[in-house]
Every structure is written in structure tokens, then in C-alpha cells.
Motif scaffolding. Structure first.
Motif, PDB file in Angstrom:
ATOM      1  N   ASP A  19     101.766 -72.687 -43.768  1.00 20.22           N
ATOM      2  CA  ASP A  19     102.025 -72.953 -42.350  1.00 20.22           C
ATOM      3  C   ASP A  19     101.980 -71.655 -41.550  1.00 20.22           C
ATOM      4  O   ASP A  19     102.898 -70.833 -41.631  1.00 20.22           O
ATOM      5  N   THR A  21     101.765 -71.802 -38.175  1.00 24.27           N
ATOM      6  CA  THR A  21     101.988 -72.225 -36.803  1.00 24.27           C
ATOM      7  C   THR A  21     103.138 -71.449 -36.188  1.00 24.27           C
ATOM      8  O   THR A  21     103.974 -70.874 -36.873  1.00 24.27           O
ATOM      9  N   GLY A  26     102.711 -77.143 -33.721  1.00 26.55           N
ATOM     10  CA  GLY A  26     102.424 -77.154 -35.148  1.00 26.55           C
ATOM     11  C   GLY A  26     103.686 -77.153 -35.987  1.00 26.55           C
ATOM     12  O   GLY A  26     103.744 -77.785 -37.048  1.00 26.55           O
ATOM     13  N   THR A  30     104.835 -79.644 -39.182  1.00 31.95           N
ATOM     14  CA  THR A  30     105.194 -79.240 -40.543  1.00 31.95           C
ATOM     15  C   THR A  30     106.667 -79.470 -40.843  1.00 31.95           C
ATOM     16  O   THR A  30     107.053 -79.614 -42.004  1.00 31.95           O
ATOM     17  N   LYS A  42     106.341 -71.077 -44.435  1.00 33.11           N
ATOM     18  CA  LYS A  42     106.099 -70.633 -43.062  1.00 33.11           C
ATOM     19  C   LYS A  42     105.780 -69.146 -43.076  1.00 33.11           C
ATOM     20  O   LYS A  42     106.655 -68.319 -43.376  1.00 33.11           O
ATOM     21  N   ASP A  49     108.511 -65.789 -35.468  1.00 25.84           N
ATOM     22  CA  ASP A  49     108.086 -66.810 -34.509  1.00 25.84           C
ATOM     23  C   ASP A  49     108.910 -66.647 -33.225  1.00 25.84           C
ATOM     24  O   ASP A  49     110.135 -66.491 -33.268  1.00 25.84           O
ATOM     25  N   ILE A 100      97.572 -74.896 -42.153  1.00 22.65           N
ATOM     26  CA  ILE A 100      97.688 -75.292 -40.752  1.00 22.65           C
ATOM     27  C   ILE A 100      98.066 -74.078 -39.924  1.00 22.65           C
ATOM     28  O   ILE A 100      98.909 -73.273 -40.326  1.00 22.65           O
ATOM     29  N   HIS A 101      97.429 -73.930 -38.763  1.00 18.85           N
ATOM     30  CA  HIS A 101      97.693 -72.768 -37.912  1.00 18.85           C
ATOM     31  C   HIS A 101      97.626 -73.178 -36.442  1.00 18.85           C
ATOM     32  O   HIS A 101      97.091 -74.244 -36.097  1.00 18.85           O
ATOM     33  N   SER A 102      98.149 -72.307 -35.578  1.00 20.16           N
ATOM     34  CA  SER A 102      98.077 -72.553 -34.133  1.00 20.16           C
ATOM     35  C   SER A 102      97.537 -71.337 -33.393  1.00 20.16           C
ATOM     36  O   SER A 102      97.849 -71.116 -32.226  1.00 20.16           O
ATOM     37  N   ASN A 129      93.643 -77.268 -37.502  1.00 22.53           N
ATOM     38  CA  ASN A 129      93.714 -76.383 -36.340  1.00 22.53           C
ATOM     39  C   ASN A 129      94.562 -77.043 -35.255  1.00 22.53           C
ATOM     40  O   ASN A 129      94.298 -78.189 -34.872  1.00 22.53           O
ATOM     41  N   CYS A 130      95.548 -76.337 -34.728  1.00 20.51           N
ATOM     42  CA  CYS A 130      96.336 -76.817 -33.592  1.00 20.51           C
ATOM     43  C   CYS A 130      95.973 -75.964 -32.381  1.00 20.51           C
ATOM     44  O   CYS A 130      96.355 -74.786 -32.321  1.00 20.51           O
ATOM     45  N   GLY A 179     102.176 -82.443 -31.752  1.00 24.21           N
ATOM     46  CA  GLY A 179     102.645 -82.167 -33.109  1.00 24.21           C
ATOM     47  C   GLY A 179     102.606 -83.404 -33.986  1.00 24.21           C
ATOM     48  O   GLY A 179     102.186 -83.338 -35.154  1.00 24.21           O
TER      49      GLY A 179
END
Length: 394
Positions: A19, A21, A26, A30, A42, A49, A100-102, A129-130, A179
Motif C-alpha cells: 500500500d 497510498t 486509497g 486498504t 503501508k 502520511d 496500490i498507490h495514489s 492506480n488511485c 475509495g
């Protein structure tokens, strides 16, 4: 307390998520995956973050928003400008089911983790992809936040019809709806992989998601060729559509279908009731008038009197509550909605999972991690070699 890592009972037990995101879109995706049994790593930059710092929390870097959408995950700090840390991320990719990424498309590709790069390491991976805007349109690469997406998808315009002034809704709706869309898209791709063995790339964009969301009912007459009316669902934007004021407060009620209408009119006997409002079709054409007349009628009794009467008539009605009152709601507490887990700073009462499964129940996966709390655990396992070693407890 959540099940031990690697033995979570949820429907996504055994799924491994890398993860990358940040913020909410995102991370909310998750978070649900973690609650449903997935092992979510994460990956955060050294500063963490940004949501770690944007609201109240028991210590710096553990803000409430972050704690809720990152619960049950493991935090690994990697500086992806470093060759060594990029190698560590490749090791995680090798043993993952989902990446998964943002980040913006150019940024993630520049780091060497575009879809082609990741699929070369792990061809069966689901890569999500976000984005703010899909890559195939002129908005690709634009910065997007919930407020700007609400504006572009028409929400403030709808609010202006209701209040006379353009405004946002009081929740980060675009982030959360996008999301959840990323969640179901990712799980659909996992289902395809389960049947075929094929990994694939998935793209979910906030703008396209919210355009689809808003146009479910509001597309209305504008869908047809030629258009039969503007893109708006009249009942939803009536200025008189609001909780009704009672003698001592407010009540939410919807006297909607013909059965409910007949029962209401028969019990209350308002002077204005008559044949012109007898059918749903007639009421729909005069919805502002109907809501205004109902408003006058509801002002004549107390909230409790209305709730008791409407309940006896099987007409949907509810008190108007605050968000704080949800924590003491008797229904939510009876169904076990809230779950308390031990966090780094003591017990945390989380809103739980709204979906129920008879065989593979999900549950709050655990507390949110402090920044980098699992870096040594995960990277030490990578150093021992092999895909499985990258995921302690699997």
C-alpha cells in the motif's frame, strides 16, 4: 481483539497488499481490505502520511483521521529516492497480491514502479492506480482534492438549489466514494485472477467516480436523445426537502409511496389533503408544494408524538441526531458495530465493518501503526530471503 496476524478470518485472509497510498481515498480502500483479513503493508516516506497530522490525536503523528483509515496495517518507512529502499520495495512486490498507490502517473513511473515495472517482478499482481482524473483525458496529472472534485462533479451546484448558495457537503464524500470504488475494482480484479491466474492494471479516478455517483439519479431526462429535461432529480433538490420542524425539535420522515400516503392522510387528516395528491406521480410533479404542506403539518406535534405515530403506520421516520450521538446509538451498539482495540496510547473505539458474513466475518484489524513501527520486522524478513519471508505470520 483482532485475530493474530496471518490468522484473520475475513474473506480476504491470505491476500497481501503493498500500500503506497496517502490521504484518504486509497487508504480507505486498504483499510477495508485490512478489516476483511488482508495483510496490508503501508509504505510511508520518512515524514509519514500527511493525514497523521491533520486532526486531533493522542500523540503527534497519530491523528484520528489517520488512525481510522489505517487501522490494522503495518507501517514501513522507505525513502524511495534511495536505491536500497527501492530494492526493498521490489522485494515486497515479489510477494504481494495487490500493489496500490495514489501518486501521479509520472511520479510512480519515475520511481521505477509503474505497472510494467511491477508486473515484470510479479506478473500475477493486481495493480491499482488511485488518481484524481483518469489518464486518458486532458485532466490527467492534475492535483485533486475532495473539495475540487465535489465542485467539478456538481455537488455545490446541487447544494445551491437547496440552500441558495453553492456549498460543499459536510463530509469528504469524493474521497470515500472513490475509495470504496477502488476497493470493489481491486477485489473484482482479484476475482478474475482467482479464475484465470491473470494479474492486471486497474485505474480508479475520483472525478469519474463522482460523476458516475452524482448522475445515478440526476442524469434523469438528460440521458435521452433528444433530452427530455435537465440533469436533475427534482425531489432531491427541493428546498423544502429537509427535516421537519416539530413543536420541540425536528424529525426526519418520508411519506413516499401511495400506501404510506394513504395511511398518513387517514391518521392525520390534514385539511389540505385531496385528490390532487392521491398518487405518487401527482405528488412527484408537485414535490415542493407537498413538502411545504407537510412541513406545516409536522409543526403541530412534538417529535416524540410523530415518531410514535409514524412507527405505528410503518412510515420511515427518525430523530435528527448528532455525530457524537452515534456512539451511543442503541441499534449500533446492539449489533456490535463499534469495536474497541488496544492502541499504542490505550483503547480506541473504532466504527466497525458494516458488511456481515456468515462464514468469513471481518472485524477491525487492529490499531493504526506508529510511523515505521514495522520497518525492522518486514525488512529483516526480506533479508532472510524468499517471498514468504517478506510476510511474517503468513
Amino acid at each position: 481483539m483482532p485475530a493474530e496476524r496471518g490468522h484473520r478470518p475475513g474473506p480476504l485472509s491470505g491476500v497481501r497488499v503493498v500500500d503506497l497510498t496517502a490521504m484518504v481515498m486509497g487508504a480507505h480502500c486498504t483499510q477495508v481490505m485490512a478489516d476483511m483479513g488482508a495483510d496490508v503493508i503501508k509504505v510511508e516516506p520518512p515524514a509519514g502520511d500527511n493525514t497523521r497530522y491533520i486532526s486531533a490525536g493522542p500523540e503527534p503523528g497519530m491523528a484520528g483521521v489517520f488512525a481510522n483509515v489505517n487501522r490494522g496495517k503495518r507501517s514501513v518507512v522507505l525513502d524511495l529516492r534511495s536505491d536500497e529502499d527501492r530494492d526493498a520495495l521490489r522485494g515486497l512486490v515479489e510477494g504481494g497480491d495487490v500493489f496500490i498507490h495514489s501518486m501521479r502517473a509520472r511520479a510512480i513511473a519515475g520511481l521505477g514502479f509503474g505497472y510494467a515495472d511491477v508486473a515484470a517482478i510479479n506478473p500475477s499482481i493486481v495493480y491499482t492506480n488511485c488518481y484524481g482524473y483518469g489518464r486518458r483525458g486532458p485532466g490527467a496529472g492534475r492535483t485533486a482534492y475532495d473539495d475540487t472534485i465535489q465542485a467539478e462533479c456538481g455537488l455545490p451546484s446541487v447544494q445551491e438549489r437547496l440552500t441558495g448558495e453553492a456549498g460543499y457537503v459536510g463530509t469528504i464524500m469524493a474521497d470515500k466514494v472513490a475509495g470504496i470504488t477502488a476497493l470493489y475494482a481491486t477485489v473484482m480484479a482479484l476475482f478474475h485472477r482467482e479464475r484465470t491466474g491473470e494479474g492486471q492494471e486497474v485505474e480508479v479516478a475520483m472525478f469519474e467516480t463522482m460523476a458516475a455517483f452524482m448522475l445515478v439519479e440526476h442524469a434523469n431526462g438528460a440521458m435521452f436523445t433528444p433530452p427530455l429535461g435537465p440533469a436533475v432529480y427534482p425531489r432531491a433538490v427541493s428546498r423544502n426537502r429537509r427535516p421537519y420542524r416539530t413543536k420541540d425539535g425536528h424529525v426526519s420522515a418520508l411519506v413516499y409511496n401511495d400506501k404510506q400516503w394513504s395511511a398518513f392522510v387517514g391518521a392525520v387528516k390534514p385539511e389540505w389533503a385531496g385528490e390532487r395528491f392521491a398518487t405518487l406521480e401527482q405528488r412527484a410533479r408537485q414535490i415542493d408544494t407537498v413538502y411545504a404542506l407537510l412541513g406545516e403539518t409536522f409543526a403541530q406535534r412534538t417529535t416524540r408524538e410523530w415518531l410514535e405515530l409514524l412507527s405505528s403506520l410503518d412510515i420511515p421516520a427518525a430523530p435528527v441526531r448528532t455525530l457524537d450521538e452515534l456512539f451511543d446509538d442503541p441499534h449500533l451498539n446492539a449489533v456490535g458495530f463499534f469495536e474497541t482495540v488496544d492502541g499504542p496510547n490505550g483503547p480506541v473505539r473504532f466504527p466497525g465493518t458494516p458488511a456481515w458474513f456468515s462464514r468469513t466475518p471481518g472485524r477491525v484489524a487492529g490499531p493504526a501503526p506508529r510511523l515505521g513501527a514495522h520497518t525492522a520486522e518486514v525488512l529483516d524478513a526480506l533479508g532472510r530471503g524468499g517471498q514468504e519471508a517478506a510476510w511474517p505470520g503468513s
